[in-house]
Design a protein around this motif. Structure first.
Motif, PDB file in Angstrom:
ATOM      1  N   VAL A 295       0.860  -1.185   0.000  1.00 29.38           N
ATOM      2  CA  VAL A 295       0.000   0.000   0.000  1.00 29.38           C
ATOM      3  C   VAL A 295       0.897   1.235   0.000  1.00 29.38           C
ATOM      4  N   TRP A 296       0.645   2.146  -0.941  1.00 32.57           N
ATOM      5  CA  TRP A 296       1.475   3.340  -1.026  1.00 32.57           C
ATOM      6  C   TRP A 296       0.697   4.505  -1.614  1.00 32.57           C
ATOM      7  N   LEU A 297       1.234   5.716  -1.432  1.00 33.36           N
ATOM      8  CA  LEU A 297       0.698   6.932  -2.029  1.00 33.36           C
ATOM      9  C   LEU A 297       1.578   7.312  -3.210  1.00 33.36           C
ATOM     10  N   GLU A 298       0.923   7.794  -4.269  1.00 35.34           N
ATOM     11  CA  GLU A 298       1.671   8.205  -5.453  1.00 35.34           C
ATOM     12  C   GLU A 298       0.959   9.390  -6.088  1.00 35.34           C
ATOM     13  N   GLU A 299       1.737  10.255  -6.722  1.00 38.38           N
ATOM     14  CA  GLU A 299       1.195  11.461  -7.340  1.00 38.38           C
ATOM     15  C   GLU A 299       0.930  11.207  -8.824  1.00 38.38           C
ATOM     16  N   PHE A 300      -0.261  11.642  -9.280  1.00 38.14           N
ATOM     17  CA  PHE A 300      -0.649  11.507 -10.676  1.00 38.14           C
ATOM     18  C   PHE A 300      -1.060  12.870 -11.219  1.00 38.14           C
ATOM     19  N   PHE A 301      -1.188  12.946 -12.556  1.00 34.52           N
ATOM     20  CA  PHE A 301      -1.622  14.175 -13.205  1.00 34.52           C
ATOM     21  C   PHE A 301      -2.835  13.885 -14.076  1.00 34.52           C
ATOM     22  N   CYS A 302      -3.905  14.686 -13.895  1.00 33.74           N
ATOM     23  CA  CYS A 302      -5.117  14.602 -14.709  1.00 33.74           C
ATOM     24  C   CYS A 302      -5.192  15.876 -15.548  1.00 33.74           C
ATOM     25  N   GLU A 303      -5.547  15.746 -16.806  1.00 40.67           N
ATOM     26  CA  GLU A 303      -5.634  16.915 -17.674  1.00 40.67           C
ATOM     27  C   GLU A 303      -6.711  17.887 -17.218  1.00 40.67           C
ATOM     28  N   GLY A 304      -7.750  17.394 -16.606  1.00 39.60           N
ATOM     29  CA  GLY A 304      -8.839  18.252 -16.160  1.00 39.60           C
ATOM     30  C   GLY A 304      -8.685  18.794 -14.755  1.00 39.60           C
ATOM     31  N   HIS A 305      -8.055  18.033 -13.865  1.00 39.40           N
ATOM     32  CA  HIS A 305      -8.004  18.409 -12.455  1.00 39.40           C
ATOM     33  C   HIS A 305      -6.603  18.714 -11.939  1.00 39.40           C
ATOM     34  N   GLY A 306      -5.579  18.520 -12.730  1.00 42.99           N
ATOM     35  CA  GLY A 306      -4.215  18.806 -12.282  1.00 42.99           C
ATOM     36  C   GLY A 306      -3.641  17.655 -11.474  1.00 42.99           C
ATOM     37  N   LYS A 307      -2.854  17.994 -10.436  1.00 45.95           N
ATOM     38  CA  LYS A 307      -2.211  16.967  -9.617  1.00 45.95           C
ATOM     39  C   LYS A 307      -3.229  16.288  -8.710  1.00 45.95           C
ATOM     40  N   ILE A 308      -3.136  14.971  -8.662  1.00 47.45           N
ATOM     41  CA  ILE A 308      -4.018  14.168  -7.812  1.00 47.45           C
ATOM     42  C   ILE A 308      -3.157  13.138  -7.089  1.00 47.45           C
ATOM     43  N   TRP A 309      -3.353  13.026  -5.784  1.00 52.81           N
ATOM     44  CA  TRP A 309      -2.679  11.998  -5.004  1.00 52.81           C
ATOM     45  C   TRP A 309      -3.616  10.819  -4.857  1.00 52.81           C
ATOM     46  N   MET A 310      -3.118   9.627  -5.172  1.00 54.52           N
ATOM     47  CA  MET A 310      -3.909   8.407  -5.096  1.00 54.52           C
ATOM     48  C   MET A 310      -3.252   7.434  -4.124  1.00 54.52           C
ATOM     49  N   ARG A 311      -4.092   6.640  -3.479  1.00 57.79           N
ATOM     50  CA  ARG A 311      -3.616   5.548  -2.624  1.00 57.79           C
ATOM     51  C   ARG A 311      -3.764   4.272  -3.435  1.00 57.79           C
ATOM     52  N   LEU A 312      -2.676   3.589  -3.687  1.00 57.97           N
ATOM     53  CA  LEU A 312      -2.663   2.362  -4.464  1.00 57.97           C
ATOM     54  C   LEU A 312      -2.416   1.195  -3.537  1.00 57.97           C
ATOM     55  N   SER A 313      -3.115   0.097  -3.787  1.00 58.57           N
ATOM     56  CA  SER A 313      -2.899  -1.103  -2.985  1.00 58.57           C
ATOM     57  C   SER A 313      -2.865  -2.311  -3.916  1.00 58.57           C
ATOM     58  N   ARG A 314      -1.889  -3.171  -3.679  1.00 56.16           N
ATOM     59  CA  ARG A 314      -1.693  -4.366  -4.496  1.00 56.16           C
ATOM     60  C   ARG A 314      -2.228  -5.578  -3.737  1.00 56.16           C
ATOM     61  N   SER A 315      -3.099  -6.339  -4.392  1.00 57.23           N
ATOM     62  CA  SER A 315      -3.652  -7.538  -3.759  1.00 57.23           C
ATOM     63  C   SER A 315      -2.671  -8.693  -3.903  1.00 57.23           C
ATOM     64  N   GLU A 316      -3.005  -9.829  -3.297  1.00 54.66           N
ATOM     65  CA  GLU A 316      -2.133 -11.004  -3.375  1.00 54.66           C
ATOM     66  C   GLU A 316      -2.020 -11.541  -4.795  1.00 54.66           C
ATOM     67  N   GLU A 317      -3.051 -11.319  -5.608  1.00 57.91           N
ATOM     68  CA  GLU A 317      -3.014 -11.778  -7.002  1.00 57.91           C
ATOM     69  C   GLU A 317      -2.216 -10.834  -7.902  1.00 57.91           C
ATOM     70  N   GLY A 318      -1.851  -9.661  -7.387  1.00 60.54           N
ATOM     71  CA  GLY A 318      -1.079  -8.698  -8.156  1.00 60.54           C
ATOM     72  C   GLY A 318      -1.913  -7.585  -8.763  1.00 60.54           C
ATOM     73  N   LYS A 319      -3.214  -7.584  -8.535  1.00 62.62           N
ATOM     74  CA  LYS A 319      -4.075  -6.545  -9.079  1.00 62.62           C
ATOM     75  C   LYS A 319      -3.958  -5.285  -8.220  1.00 62.62           C
ATOM     76  N   ILE A 320      -3.866  -4.120  -8.884  1.00 64.69           N
ATOM     77  CA  ILE A 320      -3.711  -2.850  -8.180  1.00 64.69           C
ATOM     78  C   ILE A 320      -5.041  -2.108  -8.175  1.00 64.69           C
ATOM     79  N   THR A 321      -5.480  -1.704  -6.985  1.00 62.81           N
ATOM     80  CA  THR A 321      -6.696  -0.906  -6.857  1.00 62.81           C
ATOM     81  C   THR A 321      -6.309   0.488  -6.374  1.00 62.81           C
ATOM     82  N   THR A 322      -7.099   1.478  -6.787  1.00 61.98           N
ATOM     83  CA  THR A 322      -6.790   2.858  -6.447  1.00 61.98           C
ATOM     84  C   THR A 322      -7.982   3.529  -5.782  1.00 61.98           C
ATOM     85  N   ARG A 323      -7.684   4.560  -5.019  1.00 59.87           N
ATOM     86  CA  ARG A 323      -8.690   5.466  -4.479  1.00 59.87           C
ATOM     87  C   ARG A 323      -7.987   6.759  -4.138  1.00 59.87           C
TER      88      ARG A 323
END
Length: 139
Positions: A67-95
């Motif tokens: 589980v980690w925080l990472e910075e992203f860029f959206c063309e409409g909203h600018g900088k967005i910080w997302m919380r990413l979490s990797r499951s045991e199967e390797g799938k990454i979910t964001t919020r």
């Protein structure tokens, strides 16, 4: 076959939760979440109370590498910080990252305040649009 071994195209693609446009990674660091104390370790890792108390006695602070925080860029909203979490199967979910997530990370820049090493005057002038620079035609 060009790009046969390229892993870049196989990476996960993320979308903005508000406008559903593609998010672009800023290229910054991953800021991992840590848990301290028995109750946070139990809740964060989903362990039994006995196992959590055992881990808390070994080391009071545990870093969750899935589980980690990472910075992203959206063309409409600018900088967005997302919380990413990797499951045991390797799938990454964001919020979207919340204020509590910043309290559980170390060395994470605060998104609400500008860079502390830049003076207030320089920061203000960098946000101002200059008419000579906008309309200038380069030959």
């Amino acid at each position: 076959m060009p790009n046969k071994r390229s892993r870049k195209k196989n990476g996960p693609k993320f979308h903005c939760p508000q406008c559903n446009r593609r998010l672009w990674r800023v290229g910054g660091h991953k800021y991992f979440i840590f848990y301290q104390g028995k109750s946070e370790i139990q809740h964060g890792f989903g362990l039994t109370p006995k196992k959590a108390s055992f881990l808390a006695t070994q080391n009071p602070i545990w870093v969750d590498r899935d589980v980690w925080l990472e910075e992203f860029f959206c063309e409409g909203h600018g900088k967005i910080w997302m919380r990413l979490s990797r499951s045991e199967e390797g799938k990454i979910t964001t919020r979207l990252a919340r204020r509590e997530d910043w309290k559980r990370t170390t060395s994470t820049p605060d998104p609400d305040t500008p860079n502390c090493s830049v003076s207030e005057f320089t920061y203000r002038m960098s946000r101002r649009s200059h008419p000579n620079l906008i309309n200038r035609v380069y030959e």
